[in-house]
Design an enzyme around this catalytic site. Structure first.
Site, PDB file in Angstrom:
ATOM      1  N   HIS A  84       0.321  10.388 -10.527  1.00 18.74           N
ATOM      2  CA  HIS A  84      -0.055   8.968 -10.514  1.00 18.74           C
ATOM      3  C   HIS A  84      -1.249   8.812  -9.569  1.00 18.74           C
ATOM      4  CE1 HIS A  84       1.363   4.557  -9.717  1.00 18.74           C
ATOM      5  NE2 HIS A  84       0.496   4.608 -10.702  1.00 18.74           N
TER       6      HIS A  84
ATOM      7  N   ARG B 108       7.086  -4.038 -15.712  1.00 16.86           N
ATOM      8  CA  ARG B 108       7.975  -2.921 -15.981  1.00 16.86           C
ATOM      9  C   ARG B 108       9.384  -3.259 -15.495  1.00 16.86           C
ATOM     10  NH1 ARG B 108       7.549   0.982 -13.093  1.00 16.86           N
ATOM     11  NH2 ARG B 108       6.004   0.265 -11.617  1.00 16.86           N
TER      12      ARG B 108
ATOM     13  N   LYS C 152       2.747   5.270 -18.753  1.00 13.94           N
ATOM     14  CA  LYS C 152       3.752   5.669 -17.773  1.00 13.94           C
ATOM     15  C   LYS C 152       4.814   6.582 -18.401  1.00 13.94           C
ATOM     16  CE  LYS C 152       1.825   3.027 -14.643  1.00 13.94           C
ATOM     17  NZ  LYS C 152       0.948   3.643 -13.629  1.00 13.94           N
TER      18      LYS C 152
ATOM     19  N   ARG D 162       0.591   1.438   2.532  1.00 12.33           N
ATOM     20  CA  ARG D 162       0.276   0.193   3.220  1.00 12.33           C
ATOM     21  C   ARG D 162       1.126   0.143   4.468  1.00 12.33           C
ATOM     22  NH1 ARG D 162      -1.305  -5.484   2.174  1.00 12.33           N
ATOM     23  NH2 ARG D 162      -2.292  -5.027   0.191  1.00 12.33           N
TER      24      ARG D 162
ATOM     25  N   ASP E 107      -5.728   5.746 -12.663  1.00 12.95           N
ATOM     26  CA  ASP E 107      -4.259   5.680 -12.613  1.00 12.95           C
ATOM     27  C   ASP E 107      -3.544   7.022 -12.745  1.00 12.95           C
ATOM     28  OD1 ASP E 107      -1.994   3.971 -12.286  1.00 12.95           O
ATOM     29  OD2 ASP E 107      -1.558   4.129 -14.418  1.00 12.95           O
TER      30      ASP E 107
ATOM     31  N   ASN F 206      -9.559  -0.444  -7.191  1.00 12.93           N
ATOM     32  CA  ASN F 206     -10.717  -0.802  -6.364  1.00 12.93           C
ATOM     33  C   ASN F 206     -11.365   0.437  -5.757  1.00 12.93           C
ATOM     34  OD1 ASN F 206      -9.958  -3.411  -6.916  1.00 12.93           O
ATOM     35  ND2 ASN F 206      -9.088  -3.826  -4.902  1.00 12.93           N
TER      36      ASN F 206
ATOM     37  N   TYR G 140       5.729  -5.564 -23.130  1.00  4.13           N
ATOM     38  CA  TYR G 140       4.772  -5.611 -22.035  1.00  4.13           C
ATOM     39  C   TYR G 140       4.383  -4.255 -21.488  1.00  4.13           C
ATOM     40  CZ  TYR G 140       2.278  -7.827 -18.222  1.00  4.13           C
ATOM     41  OH  TYR G 140       1.294  -8.270 -17.382  1.00  4.13           O
TER      42      TYR G 140
ATOM     43  N   GLU H  91     -16.391   0.039   2.770  1.00  2.44           N
ATOM     44  CA  GLU H  91     -16.471   0.765   4.041  1.00  2.44           C
ATOM     45  C   GLU H  91     -15.575   2.002   4.043  1.00  2.44           C
ATOM     46  OE1 GLU H  91     -18.747   0.034   6.008  1.00  2.44           O
ATOM     47  OE2 GLU H  91     -19.155  -2.125   5.910  1.00  2.44           O
TER      48      GLU H  91
ATOM     49  N   ASN I 173       1.342 -10.438 -11.789  1.00  2.00           N
ATOM     50  CA  ASN I 173       1.162  -9.170 -12.514  1.00  2.00           C
ATOM     51  C   ASN I 173       0.297  -9.366 -13.763  1.00  2.00           C
ATOM     52  OD1 ASN I 173       1.637  -6.344 -12.800  1.00  2.00           O
ATOM     53  ND2 ASN I 173       3.272  -6.748 -14.285  1.00  2.00           N
ATOM     54  N   ALA I 174      -0.547 -10.390 -13.772  1.00  2.00           N
ATOM     55  CA  ALA I 174      -1.457 -10.601 -14.904  1.00  2.00           C
ATOM     56  C   ALA I 174      -2.392  -9.399 -15.034  1.00  2.00           C
ATOM     57  CB  ALA I 174      -2.271 -11.871 -14.690  1.00  2.00           C
ATOM     58  N   ARG I 175      -2.752  -9.072 -16.253  1.00  2.00           N
ATOM     59  CA  ARG I 175      -3.458  -7.809 -16.492  1.00  2.00           C
ATOM     60  C   ARG I 175      -4.726  -7.976 -17.320  1.00  2.00           C
ATOM     61  NH1 ARG I 175      -1.139  -2.922 -14.245  1.00  2.00           N
ATOM     62  NH2 ARG I 175       0.714  -3.715 -13.214  1.00  2.00           N
TER      63      ARG I 175
ATOM     64  N   SER J  20       1.832   0.916  -5.406  1.00  3.71           N
ATOM     65  CA  SER J  20       1.218  -0.283  -5.978  1.00  3.71           C
ATOM     66  C   SER J  20       0.736  -1.225  -4.871  1.00  3.71           C
ATOM     67  CB  SER J  20       2.208  -1.000  -6.891  1.00  3.71           C
ATOM     68  OG  SER J  20       3.326  -1.396  -6.147  1.00  3.71           O
ATOM     69  N   ALA J  21      -0.242  -2.055  -5.203  1.00  3.13           N
ATOM     70  CA  ALA J  21      -0.818  -3.043  -4.287  1.00  3.13           C
ATOM     71  C   ALA J  21      -1.569  -2.423  -3.107  1.00  3.13           C
ATOM     72  CB  ALA J  21       0.243  -4.021  -3.784  1.00  3.13           C
ATOM     73  N   CYS J  22      -2.108  -1.218  -3.299  1.00  2.45           N
ATOM     74  CA  CYS J  22      -2.964  -0.600  -2.276  1.00  2.45           C
ATOM     75  C   CYS J  22      -4.424  -0.562  -2.719  1.00  2.45           C
ATOM     76  CB  CYS J  22      -2.503   0.813  -1.957  1.00  2.45           C
ATOM     77  SG  CYS J  22      -0.992   0.883  -0.983  1.00  2.45           S
ATOM     78  N   GLY J  23      -4.719  -1.041  -3.937  1.00  2.00           N
ATOM     79  CA  GLY J  23      -6.110  -1.113  -4.380  1.00  2.00           C
ATOM     80  C   GLY J  23      -6.636   0.200  -4.957  1.00  2.00           C
TER      81      GLY J  23
ATOM     82  N   GLY K 298       3.651  -1.204 -19.349  1.00  2.00           N
ATOM     83  CA  GLY K 298       4.279   0.102 -19.197  1.00  2.00           C
ATOM     84  C   GLY K 298       5.569   0.259 -19.980  1.00  2.00           C
TER      85      GLY K 298
HETATM   86  O1  TSX Z   1      -8.250  -2.552  -2.542  1.00  2.00           O
HETATM   87  C1  TSX Z   1      -8.250  -2.656  -1.322  1.00  2.00           C
HETATM   88  N1  TSX Z   1      -8.838  -1.655  -0.559  1.00  2.00           N
HETATM   89  C2  TSX Z   1      -9.387  -0.422  -1.216  1.00  2.00           C
HETATM   90  C3  TSX Z   1     -10.729  -0.689  -1.699  1.00  2.00           C
HETATM   91  C4  TSX Z   1     -11.579   0.249  -2.075  1.00  2.00           C
HETATM   92  N2  TSX Z   1      -7.666  -3.752  -0.722  1.00  2.00           N
HETATM   93  C5  TSX Z   1      -6.986  -4.771  -1.520  1.00  2.00           C
HETATM   94  C6  TSX Z   1      -5.526  -4.413  -1.582  1.00  2.00           C
HETATM   95  C7  TSX Z   1      -4.744  -5.185  -2.570  1.00  2.00           C
HETATM   96  C8  TSX Z   1      -4.844  -4.626  -3.947  1.00  2.00           C
HETATM   97  C9  TSX Z   1      -7.710  -3.879   0.627  1.00  2.00           C
HETATM   98  N3  TSX Z   1      -7.232  -4.828   1.430  1.00  2.00           N
HETATM   99  C10 TSX Z   1      -8.320  -2.890   1.411  1.00  2.00           C
HETATM  100  C11 TSX Z   1      -8.910  -1.756   0.802  1.00  2.00           C
HETATM  101  O2  TSX Z   1      -9.460  -0.894   1.487  1.00  2.00           O
HETATM  102  N4  TSX Z   1      -8.193  -3.275   2.717  1.00  2.00           N
HETATM  103  C12 TSX Z   1      -7.527  -4.453   2.709  1.00  2.00           C
HETATM  104  C13 TSX Z   1      -7.156  -5.261   3.901  1.00  2.00           C
HETATM  105  C14 TSX Z   1      -8.293  -6.182   4.243  1.00  2.00           C
HETATM  106  C15 TSX Z   1      -8.435  -7.403   3.602  1.00  2.00           C
HETATM  107  C16 TSX Z   1      -9.507  -8.249   3.930  1.00  2.00           C
HETATM  108  C17 TSX Z   1     -10.429  -7.843   4.891  1.00  2.00           C
HETATM  109  C18 TSX Z   1     -10.284  -6.643   5.518  1.00  2.00           C
HETATM  110  C19 TSX Z   1      -9.230  -5.804   5.201  1.00  2.00           C
HETATM  111  N5  TSX Z   1     -11.517  -8.647   5.316  1.00  2.00           N
HETATM  112  C20 TSX Z   1     -11.859  -9.878   4.946  1.00  2.00           C
HETATM  113  O3  TSX Z   1     -11.147 -10.493   4.209  1.00  2.00           O
HETATM  114  C21 TSX Z   1     -13.106 -10.420   5.463  1.00  2.00           C
HETATM  115 MN    MN Z   2      -0.153   2.892 -11.854  1.00  2.00          MN
END
Ligand code: TSX
Ligand code: MN
Length: 595
Positions: free
Chosen positions: A237, A69, A217, A407, A284, A265, A208, A503, A374-376, A259-262, A210
Site C-alpha cells: 500500500h 469501505r 484493494k 501521524r 496508492d 499529496n 462504493y 517543504e 470520504n468524497a472521491r 489514511s489521512a497522511c496525504g 474499494g
Molecule cells: O498531505 C499533507 N502533507 C504531505 C504533503 C506532501 N498534509 C495534509 C494531511 C491530510 C491529508 C499535511 N498536513 C502535511 C503534509 O506534509 N502536513 C500537515 C500539517 C500542517 C498543516 C498546515 C500547515 C502546516 C502543517 N500550515 C498552514 O496551514 C499554514
Molecule cells: Mn489507499
C-alpha cells in the site's frame, strides 16, 4: 470475444446463479464509457457538471449508507483461521460460499451483467495480473475503465491464460416494471470476501469504491499480497515517486502511510527547493519484484486515481487540481449553483450556497460538511501533469528508498533512517496514526497500522512480517534504504512544528543524498538522524528550537512506545517473527542506557 475456456464457463455459471436479464462483454471503448454515463444520467445515478466549468465530468451521489469501505464486512476465507490472523475477519470458505451463493442467487434480476476484463499493470507486462470482474453496476464499469486497463485488449493478451475471478453485485434485484433507485445497494447485507487459496473475490451489497472496484484493494492488495508471499515479491500500500536533483540524478522512492497522511499529496508534490523535481509513478499501490541486478523494481498496477477530495486544493496539491480539470467522475462531493463540484478546503472562502452530497440545500451558516468526508474523485493517471512516463514501464522502476509514515503529534521525529532491512521492517511494523476528531474513540489514541497494510493484508500480519524479513535475505539483494518520517509533530501549544507539503522535499533531499552516500547521519538509539547542518534549511521558516525538537530523540516517549509495542505484538502469539521481538527489545535496551 474470447476463447478462454475458464472465463466462458465461469460467466455461464454466474449467469445461471445471478439471473441477469442480459450479459454484456465490455470492450473498454470510449463509446461504451459514454453509454455507461448515459445510463447513469437516465437512472439519476449521475448528473453532468457544467462543461464550461468541468468538461466531460459528472457528479454521482451514493446512498448515504454506502459511503466507504466496510472493514467489519470484509473477510479473508482461508482454510485455516490462523492463516488469516488476528487482524482479519475470518470465515470458513465452504460455509461462506454457501451463504454467498444464497445471496447471489437471482440478485441481478432486471439488470445487466457486465463482463469487465482488466489488467493490473500494463497489458502484457510480465509482472501484471489479469482480473475479470462481473458486475451489475454501470458505475463500476465506468470507474474500472478509469482505474485500470480495461476491455478487449486485455482479453486479447490473456488468450487462454489465467485470471482472478472477481464477482460483484450491488445486491438489489429489480422486479419487472419497477423503477430503479439512483444508487442501488443492499442495506442489510454487505460482504467483501476474499478466498486467498483459490484466488477469488466475491463482493455483495455495496457499489462504493474499494468495496466494488475489485481490482484495487481486493485484488492488487489483499489477493496480490498472498500471491506475492508465495512467489517472493511484495504487494504494498505505497505511493511511488521519482525524485530528480538539480544535477539531473534520479532516485525512485516508495512510501507507505496510513489514511489521512496525504499520500496522494506527497506523490504529486511540488518541491519547495529550486531545481528539485518530483514526478508521480503511483499514489496508492506498489508491486515490487527483484530485478536481475538484485534491486527491487516497483510498478503501479493502477491506471488512475481514486482520491479523497476534501482537503485537496491549489496549495495542498496543485497537480491533483490540474488532474481534475476534465473527464472526472466525482462521488459524494457538493454541487455549486453554477454546476461545478466543491468540497471542504477546496477554496479559502466558503461558498454561500451549495447542494450537499445528499442532494439537500446547504448554506454556509450550517455546521455540517457539504461534501462527504470520504468524497472521491476518479481520474485517469495520464491527466496528472507530473506523471512520470515510466509509470507505464512494464518492468517497473528501481527503488532506492522506502518511507514509512504516520501521524504522530509526539515522539516520532521528522525523519530517521533504519540501520538495515531488519530494523526497517521493525519500523514499518510500528507505524500508526493518532485519531483525529473525526474518528470514534479518544482523540490522540494511537491506531497501529503496520506498513499501512492493516485493512489490506490478505493473510496473517505476523506471517507478512516474516515475508518482509525473508525478502531481506534474498540472495544478491541490493535493498532499498528504509526511513520513518513524520510530518505531523506538534509543539506543546498544539501547533504543527513542520510546514509539510512542498517543504517535505527537504527530507527527501537528505534521503536522496543518503542514497548517493553524500549526506551524514548520527547514530542514535532509535536509528540514524540527520547530522547537524545536513537537513537543508535555507529559506525555511522554522525556528532553531522547533528544528531541534523535530530531530530530538524523546527517550521517555520511545520507552513508553516500546511497552505499547510489546503489548501489540502479543496478539500474534508464536507466529510473531522472533527477529522483530529482538529488534524491539534491543531498542528498549539502547534507550534505557541513555536514560
Ligand atoms: O498531505 C499533507 N502533507 C504531505 C504533503 C506532501 N498534509 C495534509 C494531511 C491530510 C491529508 C499535511 N498536513 C502535511 C503534509 O506534509 N502536513 C500537515 C500539517 C500542517 C498543516 C498546515 C500547515 C502546516 C502543517 N500550515 C498552514 O496551514 C499554514
Ligand atoms: Mn489507499
Amino acid at each position: 470475444m474470447t476463447k478462454n475456456a475458464k472465463l466462458e464457463a465461469w460467466v455461464k455459471q454466474v449467469r445461471a446463479m445471478c439471473q441477469p436479464d442480459r450479459v454484456r462483454w465490455c470492450d473498454g471503448s470510449q463509446a461504451e464509457y459514454d453509454e455507461m454515463i448515459h445510463l447513469m444520467l437516465r437512472s439519476g445515478t449521475a448528473q453532468p457538471l457544467d462543461p464550461r466549468k468541468r468538461p466531460n465530468s459528472y457528479l454521482v451521489r451514493s446512498d448515504p449508507g454506502d459511503v466507504a469501505r466496510v472493514e467489519d464486512r470484509t473477510f479473508i476465507c482461508s482454510e485455516d483461521e490462523q492463516a488469516a490472523g488476528p487482524t482479519n475477519n475470518w470465515r470458513d470458505p465452504a460455509e461462506m460460499k454457501v451463504a454467498l451463493t444464497k445471496l447471489f442467487t437471482g440478485c441481478m434480476r432486471g439488470r445487466t451483467l457486465y463482463v469487465i476484463p482488466f489488467s493490473m499493470g500494463p497489458i502484457g507486462s510480465p509482472i501484471a495480473y489479469t482480473g475479470v470482474q462481473l458486475s451489475d453496476s454501470p458505475y463500476v464499469v465506468a470507474s474500472m475503465r478509469i482505474m485500470t486497463r480495461m476491455g478487449q485488449p486485455v482479453l486479447d493478451a490473456l488468450g487462454d491464460g489465467d485470471f482472478v475471478p472477481c464477482l460483484h453485485s450491488v445486491g438489489m434485484p429489480l422486479s419487472p416494471g419497477k423503477m430503479d433507485v439512483a444508487w442501488p445497494c443492499n442495506a442489510d447485507d454487505k460482504y467483501i470476501v476474499h478466498f486467498p487459496e483459490t484466488r477469488e473475490i466475491w463482493s455483495f451489497g455495496s457499489g462504493y469504491g474499494g468495496n466494488a472496484l475489485l481490482g484495487k484493494k481486493c485484488l492488487a492488495l489483499r489477493i496480490a499480497s498472498v500471491i506475492a508471499r508465495d512467489e517472493g515479491w511484495l504487494a504494498e500500500h505505497m505511493l511511488i515517486l521519482k525524485l530528480t536533483n538539480p544535477s539531473g540524478q534520479v532516485h525512485y522512492i516508495c512510501g507507505a502511510f496510513p489514511s489521512a497522511c496525504g499520500k496522494t499529496n506527497l506523490a504529486m508534490m511540488r518541491p519547495a527547493l529550486p531545481g528539485w523535481r518530483v514526478e508521480t509513478i503511483g499514489d496508492d499501490i506498489a508491486w515490487m519484484r527483484f530485478g536481475d541486478d538484485g534491486r527491487l523494481y516497483a510498478m503501479n498496477p493502477e491506471a488512475g486515481f481514486f482520491g479523497v477530495a476534501p482537503g485537496t486544493n491549489e496549495t495542498s496539491n496543485p497537480n491533483a487540481m490540474a488532474t481534475l480539470r476534465e473527464n472526472v467522475l466525482f462521488t459524494n462531493c457538493a454541487l455549486t449553483p453554477d454546476g461545478d463540484v466543491w468540497w471542504e478546503d477546496m477554496t479559502n472562502e466558503l461558498p454561500e450556497r451549495l447542494t450537499d452530497w445528499r442532494g439537500q440545500p446547504w448554506t454556509r451558516d450550517l455546521k455540517a460538511s457539504a461534501a462527504h468526508p470520504n468524497a472521491r474523485f476518479t481520474a485517469s493517471a495520464s491527466q496528472c501533469p507530473v506523471m512520470s512516463p515510466e509509470w507505464q514501464n512494464p518492468h517497473g522502476v528501481p527503488i532506492s528508498a522506502i518511507l514509512f509514515g504516520g501521524r504522530r503529534a509526539t515522539v516520532v521525529p521528522l525523519v530517521q533512517e533504519a540501520r538495515d532491512w531488519k530494523h526497517g521492517t521493525f519500523l514499518g511494523s510500528i507505524i500508526g496514526s493518532e485519531k483525529t476528531a473525526a474518528a470514534a474513540g479518544k482523540v490522540g489514541d494511537l491506531r497501529r497500522d503496520p506498513m499501512a497494510m492493516l485493512p489490506f493484508c490478505g493473510y496473517n500480519m505476523a506471517d507478512y512480517w516474516s515475508h518482509w524479513l525473508r525478502i531481506g535475505r534474498h540472495p544478491g539483494a541490493q535493498l532499498p534504504r528504509i526511513y520513518l518520517v513524520n510530518w505531523f509533530r506538534k509543539s506543546a501549544g498544539g501547533d504543527f512544528l513542520w510546514p509539510g507539503f512542498g517543504e517535505n522535499v527537504r527530507v527527501l533531499k537528505w534521503i536522496f543524498e543518503r542514497c548517493e552516500g553524500t549526506a551524514k547521519a548520527v547514530e542514535t538509539p532509535i536509528g540514524r538522524l540527520p547530522a547537524e547542518g545536513e537537513l537543508e534549511v535555507t529559506g525555511l521558516d522554522v525556528s532553531r528550537e522547533n528544528l531541534a525538537e523535530l530531530l530530538h530523540v524523546d527517550t521517555e516517549g520511545w520507552l513508553a512506545d516500546v511497552v505499547a509495542m510489546r503489548e501489540y505484538y502479543e496478539q500474534f502469539g508464536d507466529r510473531m517473527p522472533p527477529e522483530l521481538r529482538v529488534e524491539l527489545e534491543a531498542l528498549g535496551q539502547r534507550l534505557s542506557v541513555c536514560r
